[in-house]
Design a protein around this motif. Structure first.
Motif, PDB file in Angstrom:
ATOM      1  N   GLY A   1       5.646  15.400  -0.170  1.00 27.09           N
ATOM      2  CA  GLY A   1       6.787  16.261  -1.149  1.00 27.09           C
ATOM      3  C   GLY A   1       7.878  15.180  -0.953  1.00 27.09           C
ATOM      4  O   GLY A   1       8.297  16.323  -2.468  1.00 27.09           O
ATOM      5  N   ALA A   2       7.808  14.619  -1.109  1.00 25.84           N
ATOM      6  CA  ALA A   2       8.865  13.791  -2.079  1.00 25.84           C
ATOM      7  C   ALA A   2       8.591  13.795  -3.599  1.00 25.84           C
ATOM      8  O   ALA A   2       9.180  13.670  -4.141  1.00 25.84           O
ATOM      9  N   VAL A   3       7.429  13.162  -3.602  1.00 28.46           N
ATOM     10  CA  VAL A   3       6.865  12.850  -4.841  1.00 28.46           C
ATOM     11  C   VAL A   3       7.340  14.044  -5.768  1.00 28.46           C
ATOM     12  O   VAL A   3       7.240  13.810  -6.722  1.00 28.46           O
ATOM     13  N   ALA A   4       6.523  15.288  -4.777  1.00 27.22           N
ATOM     14  CA  ALA A   4       6.336  16.327  -5.758  1.00 27.22           C
ATOM     15  C   ALA A   4       8.131  16.950  -6.157  1.00 27.22           C
ATOM     16  O   ALA A   4       8.368  17.642  -7.075  1.00 27.22           O
ATOM     17  N   ARG A   5       9.017  16.387  -5.163  1.00 25.69           N
ATOM     18  CA  ARG A   5      10.572  16.970  -5.952  1.00 25.69           C
ATOM     19  C   ARG A   5      10.869  15.943  -6.963  1.00 25.69           C
ATOM     20  O   ARG A   5      11.067  16.465  -7.360  1.00 25.69           O
ATOM     21  N   LEU A   6      10.512  14.446  -6.421  1.00 23.59           N
ATOM     22  CA  LEU A   6      10.914  14.343  -8.256  1.00 23.59           C
ATOM     23  C   LEU A   6      10.242  14.191  -9.215  1.00 23.59           C
ATOM     24  O   LEU A   6      10.872  14.723 -10.042  1.00 23.59           O
TER      25      LEU A   6
ATOM     26  N   GLN B   1       9.127  17.341 -10.553  1.00 21.14           N
ATOM     27  CA  GLN B   1      10.231  19.003 -10.093  1.00 21.14           C
ATOM     28  C   GLN B   1      11.811  18.129 -10.714  1.00 21.14           C
ATOM     29  O   GLN B   1      12.337  18.968 -12.013  1.00 21.14           O
ATOM     30  N   ASP B   2      12.040  17.401 -10.623  1.00 22.28           N
ATOM     31  CA  ASP B   2      13.343  16.530 -11.203  1.00 22.28           C
ATOM     32  C   ASP B   2      13.183  16.395 -12.400  1.00 22.28           C
ATOM     33  O   ASP B   2      13.873  16.359 -13.438  1.00 22.28           O
ATOM     34  N   LEU B   3      11.817  15.664 -12.854  1.00 22.42           N
ATOM     35  CA  LEU B   3      11.792  15.196 -14.138  1.00 22.42           C
ATOM     36  C   LEU B   3      11.490  16.643 -14.873  1.00 22.42           C
ATOM     37  O   LEU B   3      10.943  15.543 -16.251  1.00 22.42           O
ATOM     38  N   ASP B   4      11.553  17.307 -14.210  1.00 22.61           N
ATOM     39  CA  ASP B   4      10.805  18.669 -15.326  1.00 22.61           C
ATOM     40  C   ASP B   4       9.496  18.659 -15.750  1.00 22.61           C
ATOM     41  O   ASP B   4       8.986  19.219 -16.614  1.00 22.61           O
ATOM     42  N   ILE B   5       8.668  18.070 -14.990  1.00 22.31           N
ATOM     43  CA  ILE B   5       6.924  17.677 -14.040  1.00 22.31           C
ATOM     44  C   ILE B   5       6.819  18.764 -13.524  1.00 22.31           C
ATOM     45  O   ILE B   5       6.848  18.701 -12.208  1.00 22.31           O
ATOM     46  N   ARG B   6       5.821  19.619 -13.572  1.00 17.15           N
ATOM     47  CA  ARG B   6       5.690  20.740 -12.388  1.00 17.15           C
ATOM     48  C   ARG B   6       4.305  20.254 -11.377  1.00 17.15           C
ATOM     49  O   ARG B   6       3.020  19.631 -12.496  1.00 17.15           O
ATOM     50  N   PRO B   7       4.461  20.125 -10.733  1.00 15.79           N
ATOM     51  CA  PRO B   7       3.552  19.691  -9.768  1.00 15.79           C
ATOM     52  C   PRO B   7       2.693  20.650  -9.107  1.00 15.79           C
ATOM     53  O   PRO B   7       2.262  21.304 -10.167  1.00 15.79           O
TER      54      PRO B   7
ATOM     55  N   PRO C   1       0.668  -1.868  -0.150  1.00 16.16           N
ATOM     56  CA  PRO C   1       0.144  -0.032  -0.450  1.00 16.16           C
ATOM     57  C   PRO C   1       0.686   1.092   0.115  1.00 16.16           C
ATOM     58  O   PRO C   1      -0.049   2.485  -0.704  1.00 16.16           O
ATOM     59  N   VAL C   2       1.760   1.298   0.378  1.00 19.76           N
ATOM     60  CA  VAL C   2       2.369   2.199   0.358  1.00 19.76           C
ATOM     61  C   VAL C   2       3.064   2.549  -0.904  1.00 19.76           C
ATOM     62  O   VAL C   2       2.857   3.901  -1.862  1.00 19.76           O
ATOM     63  N   ALA C   3       3.287   2.034  -1.389  1.00 14.63           N
ATOM     64  CA  ALA C   3       4.231   1.800  -3.164  1.00 14.63           C
ATOM     65  C   ALA C   3       2.271   2.501  -4.223  1.00 14.63           C
ATOM     66  O   ALA C   3       2.788   3.280  -4.679  1.00 14.63           O
ATOM     67  N   VAL C   4       1.101   2.158  -3.438  1.00 21.42           N
ATOM     68  CA  VAL C   4       0.418   2.330  -4.135  1.00 21.42           C
ATOM     69  C   VAL C   4       0.193   4.041  -3.885  1.00 21.42           C
ATOM     70  O   VAL C   4      -0.339   5.043  -4.614  1.00 21.42           O
ATOM     71  N   LEU C   5      -0.007   4.247  -2.887  1.00 21.14           N
ATOM     72  CA  LEU C   5      -0.200   5.889  -2.328  1.00 21.14           C
ATOM     73  C   LEU C   5       0.887   6.791  -3.411  1.00 21.14           C
ATOM     74  O   LEU C   5       0.748   7.953  -3.284  1.00 21.14           O
ATOM     75  N   ALA C   6       2.728   6.024  -2.581  1.00 23.36           N
ATOM     76  CA  ALA C   6       3.388   7.482  -4.038  1.00 23.36           C
ATOM     77  C   ALA C   6       2.760   7.299  -5.490  1.00 23.36           C
ATOM     78  O   ALA C   6       2.618   7.810  -5.852  1.00 23.36           O
ATOM     79  N   ALA C   7       2.476   6.302  -5.707  1.00 24.35           N
ATOM     80  CA  ALA C   7       2.054   6.264  -7.288  1.00 24.35           C
ATOM     81  C   ALA C   7       0.484   7.004  -7.455  1.00 24.35           C
ATOM     82  O   ALA C   7       0.623   7.468  -8.904  1.00 24.35           O
ATOM     83  N   GLY C   8      -0.383   6.707  -6.454  1.00 19.55           N
ATOM     84  CA  GLY C   8      -1.073   7.769  -6.822  1.00 19.55           C
ATOM     85  C   GLY C   8      -0.952   9.198  -6.775  1.00 19.55           C
ATOM     86  O   GLY C   8      -1.554   9.737  -6.953  1.00 19.55           O
ATOM     87  N   LEU C   9      -0.331   9.307  -5.469  1.00 22.26           N
ATOM     88  CA  LEU C   9       0.388  11.190  -5.402  1.00 22.26           C
ATOM     89  C   LEU C   9       1.321  11.521  -6.424  1.00 22.26           C
ATOM     90  O   LEU C   9       0.821  12.841  -7.274  1.00 22.26           O
ATOM     91  N   ALA C  10       1.740  10.807  -7.752  1.00 19.93           N
ATOM     92  CA  ALA C  10       2.680  11.011  -8.611  1.00 19.93           C
ATOM     93  C   ALA C  10       1.276  11.037  -9.745  1.00 19.93           C
ATOM     94  O   ALA C  10       1.978  12.283  -9.771  1.00 19.93           O
ATOM     95  N   ARG C  11       0.422  10.265  -9.653  1.00 20.09           N
ATOM     96  CA  ARG C  11      -0.346  10.992 -11.118  1.00 20.09           C
ATOM     97  C   ARG C  11      -1.603  11.853 -10.156  1.00 20.09           C
ATOM     98  O   ARG C  11      -1.503  12.515 -11.793  1.00 20.09           O
ATOM     99  N   ARG C  12      -1.903  12.039  -9.013  1.00 19.50           N
ATOM    100  CA  ARG C  12      -2.535  13.424  -9.096  1.00 19.50           C
ATOM    101  C   ARG C  12      -1.727  14.291  -9.016  1.00 19.50           C
ATOM    102  O   ARG C  12      -2.243  15.520  -9.726  1.00 19.50           O
ATOM    103  N   LEU C  13      -0.254  14.827  -8.765  1.00 21.14           N
ATOM    104  CA  LEU C  13       0.692  15.697  -8.310  1.00 21.14           C
ATOM    105  C   LEU C  13       0.445  16.142 -10.210  1.00 21.14           C
ATOM    106  O   LEU C  13       1.155  17.096 -10.417  1.00 21.14           O
ATOM    107  N   SER C  14       0.694  14.533 -10.657  1.00 16.47           N
ATOM    108  CA  SER C  14       1.693  15.176 -11.673  1.00 16.47           C
ATOM    109  C   SER C  14       0.119  15.672 -12.881  1.00 16.47           C
ATOM    110  O   SER C  14       0.320  16.407 -13.964  1.00 16.47           O
ATOM    111  N   ASN C  15      -1.099  15.779 -12.238  1.00 18.41           N
ATOM    112  CA  ASN C  15      -2.337  15.691 -13.404  1.00 18.41           C
ATOM    113  C   ASN C  15      -2.310  15.003 -14.838  1.00 18.41           C
ATOM    114  O   ASN C  15      -2.652  15.643 -15.844  1.00 18.41           O
ATOM    115  N   ASN C  16      -1.686  13.773 -14.314  1.00 21.37           N
ATOM    116  CA  ASN C  16      -1.991  11.977 -14.645  1.00 21.37           C
ATOM    117  C   ASN C  16      -1.017  12.508 -16.124  1.00 21.37           C
ATOM    118  O   ASN C  16      -0.753  11.717 -17.148  1.00 21.37           O
TER     119      ASN C  16
END
Length: 210
Positions: free
Chosen positions: A187-192, A194-200, A85-100
């Motif tokens: 916060g870690a996902v948001a920084r990631l 940004q490192d990938l040049d994707i604006r959260p 579930p921690v991986a699922v949470l991180a993946a969900g945050l990545a999709r949410r913060l990147s707007n898919n």
């Protein structure tokens, strides 16, 4: 080879470029590329790879020339074998913060590591349930980045590059601590991103439906 042999190629192109091109356009380009390559190929072992590369270039060209962004969505694989579930949470945050804007998936894990009631509560609370799907352990599906959620995770999955995150173990956490853990992971996902040049995505912005 028949067209069924290229199912994974088609699915991958949908995933990478479906945000920029209609499926009918992707199908049309891919079918033409398949026809051209299969008509002249003498060795078919690596044909899907060549076809995927050629079709991707043509889809990108089509998107850019028709006013759309032709950049493929990056694939990120999140891995936590001791607490899925921690991986699922991180993946969900990545999709949410990147707007898919990214394709975020999770690695398979053992059945006994698929439950964490408080993490699952926070996933549901934040509307992230079902945001991630299992990745396929195939070269064609290899992610751009593999994020191992734990310093002791073996870096043994295919990917173009990988990172390890030093995340806390959730054993013994109450709901308040679990929410704080989720905030730190966000916060870690948001920084990631940004490192990938994707604006959260701003936290008060309306996310795109999955």
């Amino acid at each position: 080879m028949n067209n069924n042999s290229f199912f994974l190629v088609r699915r991958d192109l949908y995933t990478r470029y479906g945000h920029a091109c209609d499926a009918r356009i992707i199908d049309s380009i891919l079918d033409k590329v398949i026809t051209r390559h299969t008509a002249t190929a003498k060795v078919t072992d690596f044909l899907p790879i060549f076809i995927a590369r050629d079709a991707a270039e043509q889809i990108e060209d089509h998107a850019w020339t028709h006013g759309d962004v032709g950049t493929p969505r990056k694939k990120i694989l999140f891995v936590n074998r001791s607490n899925a579930p921690v991986a699922v949470l991180a993946a969900g945050l990545a999709r949410r913060l990147s707007n898919n804007g990214v394709v975020a998936t999770t690695a398979a894990t053992h059945p006994e590591n698929r439950e964490d009631n408080l993490i699952e509560w926070v996933i549901s609370e934040r509307g992230l349930a079902g945001a991630a799907v299992s990745a396929h352990d195939r070269t064609l599906d290899a992610p751009d980045l593999v994020v191992y959620l734990g310093m002791d995770e073996d870096a043994d999955l295919p990917g173009r590059r990988y990172v390890h995150w030093d995340v806390s173990h959730t054993d013994g956490m109450d709901l308040t601590a679990t929410r704080q853990f989720a905030d730190e992971l966000e916060g870690a996902v948001a920084r990631l991103l940004q490192d990938l040049d994707i604006r959260p995505l701003a936290q008060d912005a309306e996310p795109l439906a999955a």
